[in-house]
Design a protein around this motif. Sequence first.
Motif, PDB file in Angstrom:
ATOM      1  N   GLN A 247      34.451  42.051  56.869  1.00 59.74           N
ATOM      2  CA  GLN A 247      35.027  42.384  55.568  1.00 59.74           C
ATOM      3  C   GLN A 247      34.852  41.212  54.605  1.00 59.74           C
ATOM      4  O   GLN A 247      35.127  40.062  54.953  1.00 59.74           O
ATOM      5  CB  GLN A 247      36.511  42.721  55.699  1.00 59.74           C
ATOM      6  N   GLU A 248      34.402  41.521  53.396  1.00 55.45           N
ATOM      7  CA  GLU A 248      34.263  40.486  52.359  1.00 55.45           C
ATOM      8  C   GLU A 248      35.450  40.557  51.402  1.00 55.45           C
ATOM      9  O   GLU A 248      35.801  41.629  50.902  1.00 55.45           O
ATOM     10  CB  GLU A 248      32.956  40.686  51.589  1.00 55.45           C
ATOM     11  N   LEU A 249      36.072  39.402  51.170  1.00 51.03           N
ATOM     12  CA  LEU A 249      37.180  39.296  50.226  1.00 51.03           C
ATOM     13  C   LEU A 249      36.626  38.739  48.927  1.00 51.03           C
ATOM     14  O   LEU A 249      36.393  37.538  48.801  1.00 51.03           O
ATOM     15  CB  LEU A 249      38.282  38.374  50.775  1.00 51.03           C
ATOM     16  N   GLY A 250      36.390  39.610  47.942  1.00 51.36           N
ATOM     17  CA  GLY A 250      35.784  39.181  46.688  1.00 51.36           C
ATOM     18  C   GLY A 250      36.781  38.503  45.769  1.00 51.36           C
ATOM     19  O   GLY A 250      37.918  38.185  46.137  1.00 51.36           O
ATOM     20  N   ASP A 251      36.350  38.286  44.526  1.00 47.44           N
ATOM     21  CA  ASP A 251      37.203  37.618  43.548  1.00 47.44           C
ATOM     22  C   ASP A 251      38.210  38.568  42.900  1.00 47.44           C
ATOM     23  O   ASP A 251      39.189  38.128  42.298  1.00 47.44           O
ATOM     24  CB  ASP A 251      36.333  36.986  42.453  1.00 47.44           C
ATOM     25  N   SER A 252      37.975  39.855  42.995  1.00 48.12           N
ATOM     26  CA  SER A 252      38.902  40.817  42.406  1.00 48.12           C
ATOM     27  C   SER A 252      40.155  40.946  43.274  1.00 48.12           C
ATOM     28  O   SER A 252      40.246  40.383  44.354  1.00 48.12           O
ATOM     29  CB  SER A 252      38.220  42.181  42.265  1.00 48.12           C
ATOM     30  N   LYS A 253      41.117  41.699  42.791  1.00 52.02           N
ATOM     31  CA  LYS A 253      42.362  41.880  43.525  1.00 52.02           C
ATOM     32  C   LYS A 253      42.102  42.501  44.892  1.00 52.02           C
ATOM     33  O   LYS A 253      41.409  43.510  45.011  1.00 52.02           O
ATOM     34  CB  LYS A 253      43.318  42.759  42.720  1.00 52.02           C
ATOM     35  N   ILE A 254      42.668  41.892  45.919  1.00 52.44           N
ATOM     36  CA  ILE A 254      42.397  42.327  47.292  1.00 52.44           C
ATOM     37  C   ILE A 254      43.460  43.350  47.726  1.00 52.44           C
ATOM     38  O   ILE A 254      44.656  43.072  47.631  1.00 52.44           O
ATOM     39  CB  ILE A 254      42.407  41.124  48.254  1.00 52.44           C
ATOM     40  N   LYS A 279      42.682  32.041  50.412  1.00 48.40           N
ATOM     41  CA  LYS A 279      42.397  33.373  50.962  1.00 48.40           C
ATOM     42  C   LYS A 279      42.664  33.426  52.463  1.00 48.40           C
ATOM     43  O   LYS A 279      43.178  34.430  52.974  1.00 48.40           O
ATOM     44  CB  LYS A 279      40.956  33.762  50.671  1.00 48.40           C
ATOM     45  N   SER A 280      42.336  32.372  53.162  1.00 47.45           N
ATOM     46  CA  SER A 280      42.602  32.330  54.608  1.00 47.45           C
ATOM     47  C   SER A 280      44.098  32.381  54.882  1.00 47.45           C
ATOM     48  O   SER A 280      44.548  33.068  55.807  1.00 47.45           O
ATOM     49  CB  SER A 280      42.003  31.055  55.225  1.00 47.45           C
TER      50      SER A 280
END
Length: 400
Positions: A247-254, A279-280
């Motif tokens: 899974q990629e956590l982008g810059d937008s709202k997660i 993010k971690s």
Amino acid sequence: MKQLIAIFLTFILLATSSFGSGRSFSSIPLPQSIFLDTNGMPCNSKCLKDFIEQGFYFSFISRYSKELADEDTLQELYTNLSVTFDLDAQGNKPAIKLAVLFPQKRIRGYAISTVNTIIAYLLHRDHHFDIEIFNIEDEDEVSIKTAIDNIDTKGYHYVVAPLTLEGATHLANYSGKLRLFIPTVHKSLIQNAPESVLFGGINYEQQIEALMSEANGKVALFSDGSLLANSLDSFVRNKAGTIIYNQELGDSKINFKSMLNKNTRLDNSSVFLNTPLVKSSLLASQLRVYDIKPYVLLSTQINYHPMLLTLTQYEDREKLLIANAIDFVPSNLRIINSLLGHSLEYDWVNYATSIGIDHFYVNYFNTGATPLFKEYIIDGQVAYKTKLFRANRYQLLPAR
């Protein structure tokens, strides 16, 4: 605080009296102490510790051997005594001339901290120095070549250059007769680098390999789409073979709910956090919110930072293992860096920079001086030893 201000004002007054009136420092070299070993018999670490317990510091100095450098306590004491008794004194050696090349807009805060790290090291060594900063707007080939020509024209032979991969690639092609140290890039990323260019980048593949030894056969990974994260993802895939969840956590709202709610695939899995600290930390806490029980959480140098203790609860990070390459830092050097507003023990770029300037110092500026760091530069690259750490309730500690 008043004492600190008083010391600072005293320093300004001394500097004004030395330079403002047009005076110059004496050309007479500083005295240097030499301690001779008149015994001739070998002395191991126990022998040296006995000297310390008895207060026989001169005997300790004369019998100390660099082969015992793996003993952190002995090494630190010897380096401190070396400074106290001027064993590595500047003597009649000239002032160090060093160029620092960086693209400030690209590396931002590291531009200042790299310079401060170098200054801290040379202050600790008590050696006169002349540092000139060469700031470039971009890291394209023309900018790098122009900067190198300028550095060469001004008579500099040694350069520290915290560049990105783009700049490092061009720099390796135009190094000429200069000796360069690039603390931010690993040599494996540069093709056909000349011997005069040294590298201090972290060996992330080695760190992934160390972390993989703690994983089970059920590997998942999270990343953020950055260049570094993509590289880490590639290392994980090569070592693990099969990835059960990615899974990629982008810059937008997660949206953690859609990602983690009833996601049973992550239960009893080895989860790689190839994401930056914030993010971690969020992900580790959200795994617990959604009652996911991983086998282990794994991360590289990017999350080795004491802020992790503040951003997470202990229960969030209880199963987290972090690979770390930062080793022994002499206490006096640590203090000077702290006074200049940054750390060596949690910032690998500053740590690598210190190793690079240490290499220049003992091999070119003051040959015969005692190295302050344990790492060697092998085949043009700093050889780090990767250790695994856990974040307990109050601090980061070795896992074993």
